[in-house]
Design a protein around this motif. Structure first.
Motif, PDB file in Angstrom:
ATOM      1  N   SER A  82      19.809  54.550   9.353  1.00  0.00           N
ATOM      2  CA  SER A  82      20.155  54.306   7.628  1.00  0.00           C
ATOM      3  C   SER A  82      19.240  54.635   6.498  1.00  0.00           C
ATOM      4  O   SER A  82      19.605  55.615   5.200  1.00  0.00           O
ATOM      5  CB  SER A  82      21.052  53.619   7.654  1.00  0.00           C
ATOM      6  N   ALA A  83      18.278  53.986   6.620  1.00  0.00           N
ATOM      7  CA  ALA A  83      17.399  54.078   5.817  1.00  0.00           C
ATOM      8  C   ALA A  83      16.488  55.871   5.678  1.00  0.00           C
ATOM      9  O   ALA A  83      16.624  56.562   6.785  1.00  0.00           O
ATOM     10  CB  ALA A  83      15.973  53.274   6.486  1.00  0.00           C
ATOM     11  N   THR A  84      16.419  55.923   4.387  1.00  0.00           N
ATOM     12  CA  THR A  84      15.389  57.399   4.376  1.00  0.00           C
ATOM     13  C   THR A  84      14.008  57.009   4.560  1.00  0.00           C
ATOM     14  O   THR A  84      13.439  56.076   4.038  1.00  0.00           O
ATOM     15  CB  THR A  84      15.859  57.329   2.775  1.00  0.00           C
ATOM     16  N   PRO A  85      13.324  57.796   5.614  1.00  0.00           N
ATOM     17  CA  PRO A  85      12.160  58.364   5.871  1.00  0.00           C
ATOM     18  C   PRO A  85      10.780  58.075   4.549  1.00  0.00           C
ATOM     19  O   PRO A  85      11.703  58.858   3.110  1.00  0.00           O
ATOM     20  CB  PRO A  85      11.969  58.990   6.664  1.00  0.00           C
ATOM     21  N   LEU A  86      10.127  57.610   4.250  1.00  0.00           N
ATOM     22  CA  LEU A  86       9.033  57.081   3.322  1.00  0.00           C
ATOM     23  C   LEU A  86       8.225  58.113   3.375  1.00  0.00           C
ATOM     24  O   LEU A  86       7.552  58.618   4.946  1.00  0.00           O
ATOM     25  CB  LEU A  86       9.501  56.333   2.598  1.00  0.00           C
ATOM     26  N   PRO A  87       6.840  59.223   2.852  1.00  0.00           N
ATOM     27  CA  PRO A  87       6.166  59.721   3.335  1.00  0.00           C
ATOM     28  C   PRO A  87       5.224  58.556   3.012  1.00  0.00           C
ATOM     29  O   PRO A  87       4.785  57.093   2.787  1.00  0.00           O
ATOM     30  CB  PRO A  87       6.031  60.590   1.831  1.00  0.00           C
ATOM     31  N   GLN A  88       4.352  59.358   4.670  1.00  0.00           N
ATOM     32  CA  GLN A  88       2.855  57.531   5.066  1.00  0.00           C
ATOM     33  C   GLN A  88       1.410  59.527   4.843  1.00  0.00           C
ATOM     34  O   GLN A  88       1.715  59.672   6.307  1.00  0.00           O
ATOM     35  CB  GLN A  88       3.636  57.389   6.284  1.00  0.00           C
ATOM     36  N   ALA A  89       0.755  58.466   4.428  1.00  0.00           N
ATOM     37  CA  ALA A  89      -0.329  59.224   4.609  1.00  0.00           C
ATOM     38  C   ALA A  89      -1.134  59.011   5.996  1.00  0.00           C
ATOM     39  O   ALA A  89      -2.006  58.133   6.489  1.00  0.00           O
ATOM     40  CB  ALA A  89      -1.447  59.317   3.446  1.00  0.00           C
ATOM     41  N   ILE A  90      -0.714  59.413   7.209  1.00  0.00           N
ATOM     42  CA  ILE A  90      -1.405  59.904   8.375  1.00  0.00           C
ATOM     43  C   ILE A  90      -1.768  60.656   8.626  1.00  0.00           C
ATOM     44  O   ILE A  90      -1.342  61.795   8.428  1.00  0.00           O
ATOM     45  CB  ILE A  90       0.163  59.281   9.351  1.00  0.00           C
ATOM     46  N   PRO A  91      -3.050  60.711   9.522  1.00  0.00           N
ATOM     47  CA  PRO A  91      -3.571  62.246   9.442  1.00  0.00           C
ATOM     48  C   PRO A  91      -2.929  63.110  10.270  1.00  0.00           C
ATOM     49  O   PRO A  91      -2.215  62.291  11.812  1.00  0.00           O
ATOM     50  CB  PRO A  91      -5.229  61.094  10.329  1.00  0.00           C
ATOM     51  N   LEU A  92      -2.843  64.564  10.413  1.00  0.00           N
ATOM     52  CA  LEU A  92      -2.694  65.646  11.423  1.00  0.00           C
ATOM     53  C   LEU A  92      -3.253  66.544  11.725  1.00  0.00           C
ATOM     54  O   LEU A  92      -4.311  66.055  10.734  1.00  0.00           O
ATOM     55  CB  LEU A  92      -1.409  66.319  10.622  1.00  0.00           C
ATOM     56  N   THR A  93      -3.661  66.561  12.734  1.00  0.00           N
ATOM     57  CA  THR A  93      -3.917  67.547  13.631  1.00  0.00           C
ATOM     58  C   THR A  93      -3.160  68.717  13.213  1.00  0.00           C
ATOM     59  O   THR A  93      -2.192  68.853  13.968  1.00  0.00           O
ATOM     60  CB  THR A  93      -4.541  67.338  15.033  1.00  0.00           C
ATOM     61  N   VAL A  94      -3.449  69.199  12.301  1.00  0.00           N
ATOM     62  CA  VAL A  94      -3.333  70.440  11.779  1.00  0.00           C
ATOM     63  C   VAL A  94      -3.388  71.759  12.340  1.00  0.00           C
ATOM     64  O   VAL A  94      -5.063  72.379  12.044  1.00  0.00           O
ATOM     65  CB  VAL A  94      -2.633  71.202   9.712  1.00  0.00           C
ATOM     66  N   LEU A  95      -2.637  72.490  12.966  1.00  0.00           N
ATOM     67  CA  LEU A  95      -3.420  74.153  14.145  1.00  0.00           C
ATOM     68  C   LEU A  95      -3.044  74.947  12.988  1.00  0.00           C
ATOM     69  O   LEU A  95      -3.342  76.511  13.450  1.00  0.00           O
ATOM     70  CB  LEU A  95      -2.449  74.194  15.329  1.00  0.00           C
ATOM     71  N   TYR A  96      -1.606  75.604  12.487  1.00  0.00           N
ATOM     72  CA  TYR A  96      -1.269  76.170  11.629  1.00  0.00           C
ATOM     73  C   TYR A  96      -0.591  75.244  10.260  1.00  0.00           C
ATOM     74  O   TYR A  96       0.338  74.755  10.762  1.00  0.00           O
ATOM     75  CB  TYR A  96      -0.451  77.409  12.295  1.00  0.00           C
ATOM     76  N   GLU A  97      -0.540  76.208   9.086  1.00  0.00           N
ATOM     77  CA  GLU A  97       0.329  76.020   8.200  1.00  0.00           C
ATOM     78  C   GLU A  97       0.883  76.842   7.076  1.00  0.00           C
ATOM     79  O   GLU A  97      -0.102  78.417   6.694  1.00  0.00           O
ATOM     80  CB  GLU A  97      -0.135  74.720   7.620  1.00  0.00           C
ATOM     81  N   ASP A  98       1.639  77.775   6.996  1.00  0.00           N
ATOM     82  CA  ASP A  98       1.770  78.105   6.083  1.00  0.00           C
ATOM     83  C   ASP A  98       3.037  77.750   5.090  1.00  0.00           C
ATOM     84  O   ASP A  98       3.617  76.809   5.094  1.00  0.00           O
ATOM     85  CB  ASP A  98       2.247  79.655   6.273  1.00  0.00           C
ATOM     86  N   GLU A  99       4.068  78.563   4.215  1.00  0.00           N
ATOM     87  CA  GLU A  99       4.611  78.349   3.086  1.00  0.00           C
ATOM     88  C   GLU A  99       6.051  78.276   3.944  1.00  0.00           C
ATOM     89  O   GLU A  99       6.944  77.501   3.808  1.00  0.00           O
ATOM     90  CB  GLU A  99       5.301  79.652   1.558  1.00  0.00           C
ATOM     91  N   ASP A 100       6.185  78.467   4.807  1.00  0.00           N
ATOM     92  CA  ASP A 100       7.353  78.410   5.654  1.00  0.00           C
ATOM     93  C   ASP A 100       7.456  77.293   7.152  1.00  0.00           C
ATOM     94  O   ASP A 100       8.455  76.898   7.775  1.00  0.00           O
ATOM     95  CB  ASP A 100       7.779  79.418   6.431  1.00  0.00           C
ATOM     96  N   LEU A 101       6.109  77.203   8.128  1.00  0.00           N
ATOM     97  CA  LEU A 101       6.503  76.332   8.893  1.00  0.00           C
ATOM     98  C   LEU A 101       5.034  76.193   8.864  1.00  0.00           C
ATOM     99  O   LEU A 101       3.973  76.055   8.563  1.00  0.00           O
ATOM    100  CB  LEU A 101       6.685  77.049  10.346  1.00  0.00           C
ATOM    101  N   ILE A 102       4.892  74.794   9.737  1.00  0.00           N
ATOM    102  CA  ILE A 102       2.909  74.048  10.179  1.00  0.00           C
ATOM    103  C   ILE A 102       3.095  73.339  11.898  1.00  0.00           C
ATOM    104  O   ILE A 102       4.678  73.047  12.042  1.00  0.00           O
ATOM    105  CB  ILE A 102       3.638  72.659   8.993  1.00  0.00           C
ATOM    106  N   VAL A 103       1.968  73.950  12.028  1.00  0.00           N
ATOM    107  CA  VAL A 103       2.253  73.476  13.695  1.00  0.00           C
ATOM    108  C   VAL A 103       0.720  72.699  13.839  1.00  0.00           C
ATOM    109  O   VAL A 103      -0.298  72.364  13.421  1.00  0.00           O
ATOM    110  CB  VAL A 103       1.656  74.599  14.887  1.00  0.00           C
TER     111      VAL A 103
END
Length: 335
Positions: A82-103
């Protein structure tokens, strides 16, 4: 309508299995179940029936309006989040990103979204911090942006939607299996033959509802192509299986724990898999696992390819094995 979530190698934790015996027959099944399980509403039971989460004497039943028959009924109930997830500044390995999707290249140990026992620290929490309000909301409050899932302890490439139009397009691609998905697994022994296709029905095990199993009837179609890329450890007898192997598995469907169940069904369970890795690896392999520090199933989603749902550009991402699997493979190569 919310697009169906794709199972991939997802896990369902903290399931509760309720059991009750129904003696009287002839009533509508949902009414009989509501009386047998007073803590569950009739609407909830109807939904669980539709999901295939109800069995009688081990056989799935799905039609709420059917007549109840006498027998032992089991209802598998996932815990509500039931809890709404909150933003957390967790490091991500981003391979690609644009305005529509992120890999991203998901690390082992990170769940895709909040679930019982994993309320935060998930990919969703990290994406909410990284993407902010741009993350697609089609996946619902608990799963914004998520169009497919990897098991918590499976590493590798995942795509998430940042816009609703991308979410709808990606969901359609996964639904029709128009996605290139190849995983690398390190296994105990090796499947025979060394290259082939596994076609089966996968569904909840009749003996352990927290596990998936190959079924004779029911379940959903599951197709995996595999090829043995390398073998490690000299067999004890001529013609016997090697101690371990590196397998490339290409998915044509995305069912819960599909590769893990399929490899186990071929007598080559994934190393480190506590759920499906029946039997113990050879002593040298166990020593290699310990030295490499592998504490999860040795499974990595290495390749993800798809057509961008908005730009129509061909996208393909490939990532190397993470450190724990790389270390283990190096040690296996010395056996």
């Amino acid at each position: 309508m919310i697009p169906a979530q794709q199972d991939d190698d997802a896990t369902d934790d903290d399931l509760t299995v309720l059991e009750a015996r129904i003696e009287a027959t002839g009533r509508r099944l949902d009414r009989a179940l509501a009386e047998a399980f007073p803590d569950l509403s009739r609407a909830r039971l109807q939904a669980l029936l539709a999901l295939g989460a109800v069995t009688v004497d081990g056989e799935p039943v799905t039609t709420a309006s059917a007549k109840a028959r006498a027998g032992l009924y089991a209802v598998t109930v996932p815990a509500l989040i039931s809890a709404t997830p909150l933003p957390q500044a967790i490091p991500l390995t981003v391979l690609y990103e644009d305005e529509d999707l992120i890999v991203i290249d998901k690390a082992a140990g990170m769940a895709a979204h909040p679930a019982p026992g994993t309320p935060d620290g998930t990919l969703v929490n990290a994406l909410l911090a990284h993407c902010g309000d741009s993350l697609s909301g089609i996946g619902g409050v608990a799963r914004p942006g998520i169009v497919h899932r990897l098991d918590k302890d499976t590493s590798g490439v995942m795509v998430a939607a940042k816009s609703d139009r991308a979410h709808a397009g990606l969901s359609a691609l996964f639904a029709t299996h128009d996605i290139e998905r190849t995983y690398i697994a390190l296994t105990r022994g090796a499947p025979n033959p060394a290259k082939g296709r596994i076609e089966s029905r996968l569904g909840r095990s009749n003996t352990d509802r927290k596990k998936m199993a190959v079924l004779r009837t029911g379940g959903r179609e599951a197709i995996t192509d595999y090829v043995v890329q390398a073998v490690y450890g000299t067999p004890a007898k001529p013609g016997a299986s090697p101690m371990a192997a590196r397998i490339a598995c290409t998915l044509h469907t995305g069912r819960t724990h599909q590769i893990r169940v399929h490899m186990a069904s071929k007598g080559a369970p994934i190393l480190g898999d506590a759920t499906y890795g029946s039997g113990s690896p050879a002593v040298p392999v166990r020593a290699a696992i310990a030295e490499a520090g592998l504490t999860r199933q040795a499974l990595h989603a290495a390749v993800l390819g798809f057509v961008h749902p908005i730009t129509r550009a061909a996208m393909r991402f490939e990532t190397p094995l993470p450190q724990d699997m790389t270390a283990l493979e190096a040690l296996l190569a010395d056996l």
